[in-house]
Design an enzyme around this catalytic site. Structure first.
Site, PDB file in Angstrom:
ATOM      1  CG  ASP A  94      -0.274   0.375   2.497  1.00  0.00           C
ATOM      2  OD1 ASP A  94       0.672  -0.340   2.874  1.00  0.00           O
ATOM      3  OD2 ASP A  94      -0.656   1.379   3.120  1.00  0.00           O
ATOM      4  CG  ASP A  97       3.982  -0.802   5.089  1.00  0.00           C
ATOM      5  OD1 ASP A  97       3.377  -0.949   4.009  1.00  0.00           O
ATOM      6  OD2 ASP A  97       3.410  -0.456   6.140  1.00  0.00           O
ATOM      7  CE1 TYR A 246      -4.392   2.927   5.100  1.00  0.00           C
ATOM      8  CE2 TYR A 246      -2.930   1.058   5.434  1.00  0.00           C
ATOM      9  CZ  TYR A 246      -3.184   2.287   4.859  1.00  0.00           C
ATOM     10  OH  TYR A 246      -2.246   2.875   4.049  1.00  0.00           O
ATOM     11  CD  GLU A 494       4.429   5.361   4.495  1.00  0.00           C
ATOM     12  OE1 GLU A 494       4.150   5.880   5.592  1.00  0.00           O
ATOM     13  OE2 GLU A 494       4.529   4.131   4.322  1.00  0.00           O
TER      14      GLU A 494
END
Ligand SMILES: *[C@@H]1O[C@H](CO)[C@@H](O)[C@H](O)[C@H]1NC(C)=O
Ligand SMILES: *[C@@H]1O[C@H](CO)[C@@H](O)[C@H](O)[C@H]1NC(C)=O
Length: 531
Positions: A94, A97, A246, A494
């Site tokens: 995603d 990572d 999430y 990120e």
């Protein structure tokens, strides 16, 4: 419900009837104008579009195909699902990572598909349709594998805690690849709903080019929706490891409405329309006024889609509910435009003009807003309507130009003079918080790099990443337009797949407009000369 965008139809005057000399005169004037202004101000949306699609290749998990264009990546996660006896190879990482998180992955695919539905012609004109279809299929192929029986969906592979303990290339991964699922006794209506939405949206995309695949996707979508609707619950209660990454803060009701909306669009089956009408109030669809649209909160998206149905609806009872949906959709759009009366009903902006929701990965909200505003302005234009906000009436052009301002900010029109789309333009983030990009490519050195070795030798380095994560949209600047290009500044550096996905459609739209602008300007000029 499907709406084709033909922004130039109404304004197009055939040039064939214009006198030859005037045409040429106009061409010269246009060239002059573009030399003086456009070239220095317009962004290269074609380049941005091509790059945005490369990003999805960099995020691929599984077996990398022969035609992979991002060559610093190789195979990874080839035993995903093995412990559980299921093939979960493939899909997308995603962000920076290597966890495969189902909810944001599904939202990414929904937004890529929505981009391809709204702007198919524009994407095709840019020669990027094939890459777009590939990016969608990389996700849907995985969802087909993960949906192992009608009421079982694999929700996640790997987990944030053990994954974040290491800084490794995906090709070297030694972290846990344990997989987690939702099922009848451990439900996840939000995850099942979003995956159903993604599959339904993708089934529309593939309808023309791959009818068999489209049908298969729809079959999964119908089952997933039924599963999510029948066995109710938030997925983070069933898959506890996802909680600090999430968590489904908005619950599952938005995803059930969202899934039903997409299924109605994909099937035209009234049953799904009835669902969004009869649950409108109970599920908050006509109750929530919300200024953000994200992997967690889908209300604005579904409210906007449903309000477009008003024009076709004749039954008074249905119209009333659709009008309530529309009021909420308009709240969202007005809120982005800063046109609600009360300032707390408007999205904040940075001094440089960027929509600002919160400091961690703010760009995700900017890219979804740019998308929703783009499609809404198309809708107003095509239906010859205006939007009434509390502080005044807005036309489609104003909405469109605001969406463009957000896109242009992303590409470099901002106080840092920085493109937040990696690899675009002369200045962009060089230390993206991304394991694979920050370590020497596996293709260049296959020597194993261990879990903490990556932290020691690569994470803390001041050097730019050895691999450019082209097309990634990073978290972006803070509320004062400041951005610090440090690898450990994960709130800003990120990138996530769902940041870039809506931009595919938005870049295609603005590219199309730029390409047709000279013709349009020219025609206006000609028209003026005949008056
Ligand atoms: C918004 O403000 C204007 C001007 O003060 C006022 O006329 C209008 O009624 C207000 N609208 C709402 C919905 O509060
Ligand atoms: C951005 O560009 C403008 C105009 O060229 C310049 O005045 C400004 O100092 C630049 N800002 C930064 C942070 O580089």
């Amino acid at each position: 419900m499907k709406m084709e965008t033909q922004p130039h139809k109404k304004h197009h005057f055939g040039t064939s009837h214009m006198p030859f000399l005037v045409q040429h005169c106009c061409l010269i004037i246009t060239l002059l104008i573009s030399t003086l202004f456009s070239i220095t101000t317009a962004f290269d949306y074609a380049d941005a579009l091509s790059k945005s699609l490369l990003y999805f290749e960099a995020q691929r998990s599984g077996r990398i195909p022969y035609n992979q264009r991002v060559t610093w990546r190789d195979h990874s996660g080839l035993t995903d699902g093995l412990e559980e006896g299921v093939d979960l190879v493939g899909g997308y990482y995603d962000a920076g990572d290597h966890v495969k998180f189902g909810l944001p992955m599904a939202f990414t695919i929904t937004m890529l598909s929505w981009s391809a539905i709204e702007y198919r012609q524009q994407i095709e004109e840019a020669g990027e349709l094939q890459h777009t279809l590939e990016a969608i299929k990389w996700g849907t192929d995985y969802f087909i594998k993960a949906h192992t029986s009608p009421n079982v969906l694999w929700a996640e592979v790997g987990d944030g805690d053990t994954d974040h303990y290491c800084w490794q290339r995906p090709e070297d991964m030694t972290t846990s690849r344990r997989a987690f699922k939702i099922e009848e006794n451990n439900p996840g209506s939000d995850l099942a709903g979003e995956t159903a939405a993604a599959m339904a949206a993708a089934s529309i995309v593939f309808k023309k080019t791959n009818a068999h695949y489209s049908h298969l996707l729809l079959h999964h979508a119908l089952q997933l929706f039924e599963f999510g609707d029948k066995y109710r619950g938030n997925y983070d209660a069933s898959v506890g490891v996802v909680k600090s990454y999430y968590a489904s803060v908005s619950g599952y009701m938005d995803e059930l409405l969202w899934a039903a909306t997409w299924l109605y669009k994909a099937t035209d089956n009234k049953m799904y329309f009835e669902y969004v009408l009869s649950n409108a109030h109970k599920f908050g669809g006509t109750g929530w006024s919300i200024s953000e649209f994200s992997w967690d909160v889908k209300y604005a998206g579904l409210q906007l889609m449903l309000s477009k149905l008003l024009r076709e609806e004749k039954e008074k009872k249905h119209r009333t509910i659709l009008e309530q949906y529309r009021t909420k959709a308009e709240y969202y759009v007005c809120s982005c435009l800063n046109k609600n009366n009360d300032s707390k009903d408007n999205v904040e902006r940075t001094p440089g003009g960027l929509l600002y929701i919160r400091e961690w990965n703010n760009m995700q909200y900017v890219s979804t807003a740019a998308f929703l505003l783009s499609t809404y302005s198309d809708y107003l234009e095509n239906t010859n309507q205006k939007l009434n906000c509390e502080t005044g009436t807005v036309d489609h052009e104003e909405i469109q130009s605001f969406a463009k301002s957000q896109v242009d900010y992303i590409l470099g029109s901002n106080p840092m003079n920085m493109s937040y789309l990696v690899g675009y333009g002369p200045k962009y983030p060089k230390r993206v918080h991304h394991r694979g990009a920050s370590i020497l490519s596996y293709k260049k050195n296959k020597g194993f790099i261990g879990c903490t070795q990556g932290y020691d030798n690569w994470y803390g380095s001041q050097e730019p990443n050895p691999n450019v994560l082209v097309g990634a949209l990073v978290g972006g600047p803070d509320g004062k337009d400041n951005f610090e290009d440090r690898r450990n500044n994960f709130m800003q550096t990120e990138a996530c797949t769902y940041n870039t996905a809506p931009l595919v459609g938005v870049f295609a739209k603005f590219l199309h407009i730029e390409n047709h602008k000279t013709v349009h300007d020219c025609n206006s000029l000609l028209l003026a000369s005949f008056k």
